[in-house]
Each structure stands twice: as C-alpha cells, then as structure tokens.
Design an enzyme around this catalytic site. Sequence first.
Site, PDB file in Angstrom:
ATOM      1  N   ARG A 189      -7.907   3.541   4.639  1.00 22.92           N
ATOM      2  CA  ARG A 189      -7.391   4.368   3.553  1.00 22.92           C
ATOM      3  C   ARG A 189      -5.874   4.449   3.696  1.00 22.92           C
ATOM      4  O   ARG A 189      -5.342   4.483   4.810  1.00 22.92           O
ATOM      5  CB  ARG A 189      -7.978   5.786   3.587  1.00 22.92           C
ATOM      6  CG  ARG A 189      -9.425   5.882   3.114  1.00 22.92           C
ATOM      7  CD  ARG A 189      -9.532   5.643   1.617  1.00 22.92           C
ATOM      8  NE  ARG A 189     -10.880   5.880   1.108  1.00 22.92           N
ATOM      9  CZ  ARG A 189     -11.824   4.961   1.025  1.00 22.92           C
ATOM     10  NH1 ARG A 189     -11.574   3.727   1.463  1.00 22.92           N
ATOM     11  NH2 ARG A 189     -13.008   5.244   0.515  1.00 22.92           N
ATOM     12  N   GLU A 218      -2.729   4.702  -5.424  1.00 22.32           N
ATOM     13  CA  GLU A 218      -3.148   3.353  -5.813  1.00 22.32           C
ATOM     14  C   GLU A 218      -3.263   3.286  -7.333  1.00 22.32           C
ATOM     15  O   GLU A 218      -4.039   4.064  -7.900  1.00 22.32           O
ATOM     16  CB  GLU A 218      -4.486   2.983  -5.171  1.00 22.32           C
ATOM     17  CG  GLU A 218      -4.405   2.820  -3.678  1.00 22.32           C
ATOM     18  CD  GLU A 218      -5.751   2.566  -3.019  1.00 22.32           C
ATOM     19  OE1 GLU A 218      -5.767   2.280  -1.812  1.00 22.32           O
ATOM     20  OE2 GLU A 218      -6.789   2.673  -3.715  1.00 22.32           O
ATOM     21  N   HIS A 237      -6.981  -2.830  -3.115  1.00 25.01           N
ATOM     22  CA  HIS A 237      -8.171  -2.153  -2.589  1.00 25.01           C
ATOM     23  C   HIS A 237      -9.429  -2.954  -2.938  1.00 25.01           C
ATOM     24  O   HIS A 237     -10.329  -2.471  -3.642  1.00 25.01           O
ATOM     25  CB  HIS A 237      -8.268  -0.726  -3.126  1.00 25.01           C
ATOM     26  CG  HIS A 237      -9.106   0.174  -2.260  1.00 25.01           C
ATOM     27  ND1 HIS A 237      -8.892   1.521  -2.148  1.00 25.01           N
ATOM     28  CD2 HIS A 237     -10.178  -0.091  -1.449  1.00 25.01           C
ATOM     29  CE1 HIS A 237      -9.785   2.063  -1.329  1.00 25.01           C
ATOM     30  NE2 HIS A 237     -10.580   1.093  -0.884  1.00 25.01           N
TER      31      HIS A 237
END
Length: 271
Positions: A189, A218, A237
């Site tokens: 993360r 993000e 991601h």
Amino acid sequence: MWYHKPVIKEELLQSLPNLKIVASSGVGIDHLDLNLLSSYGVKLSNTPFVVSTDTADLGMALMLASSRRLVEGHQMAVSPDTEYFPANWLGAEVSGATLGIVGMGTVGYKVAERAKAFEMKILYHNRNQRNKEEESAVGAIYCKKIDDLLQQSDFVLLSVVLTPQTQKLIGKRELALMKPTATLINISRGLVVDQEALVEALQNKVIKAAALDVTYPEPLPRDHPLLKLKNVIITPHIGSATEKTRRLMMENMMESIQAGLTGLPIPNEVL
C-alpha cells in the site's frame, strides 16, 4: 466492493437494515471500519489467496524492470532523437543480489520462491518467523530487526498489510539505512512509505531507485515530483490485474455472498 466502492459509512449501513455481508475484492481491508460493520451485525469477506501469485509476479517484474532500466531503455530505443545506443548505459544485476522482503505472508513468500530461481540471497522481516522448513525451501534468512535487512539488501520489497503499525513504516530514517545502490519496491500500500521522504531520498541519491505499484493518492497529482524522476517506475496498482485472477476474485466474492445469505460458513471471512 470493487476498488473500495461503495464507501461503507454509517449512513449507508443505516439505509440498509437487511444487509448481511460485505464482500471486498483483494486482500487489504484498511479502507473498512471493522468495528462499525460488526456493530451493525454485518459480516465481511475478502479474496486474499487468489491475488498472491499475480502480485508476486508483478513484484519480480518491477524488480527486473527497475534494475535493467527497461522504461528508460524503451524510451531511448523508440525516441526519434536517438542516433546510437551508448555503450556505457548500464543497469544493475538481479541474479546473485540480496533481496530483503518486508512482510513474508503469502505474497512475500511467493516472491521469495521466484527470487530463489534468480539465485538471490533472501532476507526477510516479519512479525513472526517462518518455520525452518519454509525458510529452507527458499533459502530465506530471518531478520528480527528491520534495520539489519535494510542495511544489507540490494532490493527491498514491501509486502505488508497496511495497519496503524505499518503506516509510514519506511521513512527518512529507514531510507538512510539502505545502500545508496539499493532499490525500493512497493507492492503493498502507498501509505506504507513516507512519500515525501522517498522523493527526497531519490533526488539526493540516498537510494538508487524505486519501483511502485502503489502510491497515495492513486493516481498521483499530475505535478507530483515522483512522476518527474527518471529513477522511478510507477504502475497503476495492477498487482492482481490479470483476466484469470480478476474473474476468480469475483467468483470468490459471489461464493462468500451466497454463503452469507444462506447462513453457511463464509469462505475467506474476515474475523
């Protein structure tokens, strides 16, 4: 829940009095208030196991791409301004290097299995030490103190769950302990790393490079300094982003929902 949506707040729970279960995609549950869900009698499931193989693959891909400067190399190869390839344009070796894995859960262990094939020396730091058989299978050495791992590793890969204890686990002090030739890889993360400290470390050559599948937020703002550094690779991601795994995640979620609605034991229930 997919990509943390819908956001589970008290107002939503109050509007859904018959809600029995929330099925969340992926491993992380840091976006959920477990006490709030429990207070409404709502059960929770996630999909922790199906994502581990692809996420480990991406961790290795980021390591290789960063060490061999693949993004820079591609840009050089396709640039209309390139007239020749410089002979002194070099990357770093992965085979035989030392990999430090912070967080030796399912994903971290799968990374170690892959790194073994590259004849890497594997160090790991974890809340609990793995048993001797598991360590021996991948040739991993346990570091009780994270500082020991940081000081010895050529590549530091983060694969931890985000908790209050792991938030900004890697900050200015930890980055300063790393080798100036080291690369930081984050597949956990974004908040596990202090991004301001990371920018400073990369700009001042405290560490050599970073390869990040996760950031905060993000996506990053388009003027963020991380986006301007040549020694950084950022992916959106995509640890679990393969067709097969995303389908399996959805199937896992549906199985949990069906079990929750019929009163059966819930696969992958988060307790």
